[in-house]
Motif scaffolding. Structure first.
Motif, PDB file in Angstrom:
ATOM      1  N   VAL A 102     -74.723  63.861   7.207  1.00 40.89           N
ATOM      2  CA  VAL A 102     -73.877  62.426   6.938  1.00 40.89           C
ATOM      3  C   VAL A 102     -72.914  61.713   6.512  1.00 40.89           C
ATOM      4  N   GLN A 103     -71.739  61.676   6.809  1.00 43.50           N
ATOM      5  CA  GLN A 103     -71.301  60.981   5.786  1.00 43.50           C
ATOM      6  C   GLN A 103     -70.886  59.367   5.381  1.00 43.50           C
ATOM      7  N   ALA A 104     -69.739  58.945   5.136  1.00 47.19           N
ATOM      8  CA  ALA A 104     -69.510  57.708   5.227  1.00 47.19           C
ATOM      9  C   ALA A 104     -69.166  57.080   6.241  1.00 47.19           C
ATOM     10  N   LEU A 105     -68.636  58.375   7.254  1.00 46.23           N
ATOM     11  CA  LEU A 105     -67.980  58.004   8.204  1.00 46.23           C
ATOM     12  C   LEU A 105     -68.941  58.275  10.059  1.00 46.23           C
ATOM     13  N   GLY A 106     -69.748  58.410   9.643  1.00 47.59           N
ATOM     14  CA  GLY A 106     -70.987  59.390  10.154  1.00 47.59           C
ATOM     15  C   GLY A 106     -71.596  60.276   9.714  1.00 47.59           C
ATOM     16  N   LEU A 107     -71.546  60.916  11.236  1.00 46.47           N
ATOM     17  CA  LEU A 107     -72.769  62.027  11.422  1.00 46.47           C
ATOM     18  C   LEU A 107     -71.485  63.421  11.656  1.00 46.47           C
ATOM     19  N   ALA A 108     -71.444  64.305  11.313  1.00 46.68           N
ATOM     20  CA  ALA A 108     -70.554  65.518  11.446  1.00 46.68           C
ATOM     21  C   ALA A 108     -70.899  65.217  13.251  1.00 46.68           C
ATOM     22  N   GLY A 109     -69.744  66.094  13.686  1.00 49.22           N
ATOM     23  CA  GLY A 109     -69.467  66.540  14.873  1.00 49.22           C
ATOM     24  C   GLY A 109     -69.413  64.982  16.051  1.00 49.22           C
ATOM     25  N   ASP A 110     -69.383  64.202  15.815  1.00 52.40           N
ATOM     26  CA  ASP A 110     -69.655  62.399  16.583  1.00 52.40           C
ATOM     27  C   ASP A 110     -67.840  62.542  16.398  1.00 52.40           C
ATOM     28  N   GLU A 111     -67.564  61.256  17.505  1.00 54.32           N
ATOM     29  CA  GLU A 111     -66.632  60.736  17.293  1.00 54.32           C
ATOM     30  C   GLU A 111     -66.907  59.114  18.454  1.00 54.32           C
ATOM     31  N   GLN A 112     -65.512  58.424  17.438  1.00 55.89           N
ATOM     32  CA  GLN A 112     -65.641  57.251  18.001  1.00 55.89           C
ATOM     33  C   GLN A 112     -64.177  56.952  18.948  1.00 55.89           C
ATOM     34  N   ALA A 113     -64.295  56.974  20.154  1.00 59.91           N
ATOM     35  CA  ALA A 113     -62.692  57.084  20.546  1.00 59.91           C
ATOM     36  C   ALA A 113     -62.059  55.320  20.088  1.00 59.91           C
ATOM     37  N   ASP A 114     -62.297  54.436  20.201  1.00 58.44           N
ATOM     38  CA  ASP A 114     -61.861  52.529  19.793  1.00 58.44           C
ATOM     39  C   ASP A 114     -62.428  52.650  18.704  1.00 58.44           C
ATOM     40  N   LEU A 115     -61.689  53.037  17.463  1.00 55.11           N
ATOM     41  CA  LEU A 115     -62.110  52.454  15.824  1.00 55.11           C
ATOM     42  C   LEU A 115     -62.291  50.703  15.693  1.00 55.11           C
ATOM     43  N   SER A 116     -61.239  50.320  16.442  1.00 56.59           N
ATOM     44  CA  SER A 116     -61.682  48.421  16.072  1.00 56.59           C
ATOM     45  C   SER A 116     -62.958  47.958  16.693  1.00 56.59           C
ATOM     46  N   VAL A 117     -63.198  48.913  17.646  1.00 54.14           N
ATOM     47  CA  VAL A 117     -64.766  48.181  17.557  1.00 54.14           C
ATOM     48  C   VAL A 117     -66.080  48.887  17.651  1.00 54.14           C
TER      49      VAL A 117
END
Length: 189
Positions: free
Chosen positions: A37-52
């Motif tokens: 778990v780093q500042a931008l979340g879990l290893a291996g996890d993605e978000q497609a729309d970083l505006s929301v």
């Protein structure tokens, strides 16, 4: 309180209303290994729309397992007779499926202290049209708004690791704004 399931996804095409296809990381799948778990979340996890979704203040999304029966019932009512497909953990798009901690018990600034990391409550989740698509009925967003069972986002206070099955404790923050209060105000705005 316990972390029941640790869930991640890569961004994949998702068909939404009107037959349109968008990228989304909402279809999370349970992971059995310990994850960083780093500042931008879990290893291996993605978000497609970083505006929301995602970013520093919305790095990790948590949802109470206690609400799963409600969503299972709603999905069954919305589908043709015989719809019995169980909702797997991660179905709400959450990274953390939690037991023993509901939105009504959580305030902005509270900290979830795990054995190897600390996550701070930053805001409620405000569902988007993608939630309707994964739930399989067009009233899912409306039902989340009415129930207030939205889950909550977390920022990473202390990076480390997480693993399903771990216990955690809630450390009270300033107790100025609760998750239900903020959700009601912003969802109706």
């Amino acid at each position: 309180m316990q972390l029941i399931s640790l869930n991640t996804a890569t961004a994949q095409p998702l068909e939404v209303a009107g037959g349109k296809t968008v990228l989304s990381g909402i279809r999370k799948q349970a992971q059995t290994e310990r994850l960083a778990v780093q500042a931008l979340g879990l290893a291996g996890d993605e978000q497609a729309d970083l505006s929301v979704h995602g970013g520093i203040s919305k790095a990790v999304y948590a949802y109470p397992v206690e609400h799963y029966a409600f969503w299972q019932t709603l999905r069954g009512q919305a589908k043709a007779a015989g719809w019995n497909e169980a909702l797997p953990h991660g179905a709400m798009g959450e990274n953390l499926t939690l037991a023993g901690l509901l939105e009504s018990q959580v305030w902005i600034g509270d900290v979830l202290k795990f054995p190897d990391c600390e996550l701070m409550v930053s805001e409620p989740r405000f569902p988007c049209f993608k939630f309707n698509a994964v739930m399989g009925f067009n009233q899912a967003v409306k039902m989340m708004g009415q129930s207030g069972w939205c889950g909550f986002y977390l920022s990473v206070q202390t990076p480390g690791t997480l693993q399903a099955g771990e216990a955690f404790e809630l450390i009270a923050g300033p107790r100025e704004m609760s998750i239900p209060e903020l959700f009601r105000v912003k969802f109706r705005a």
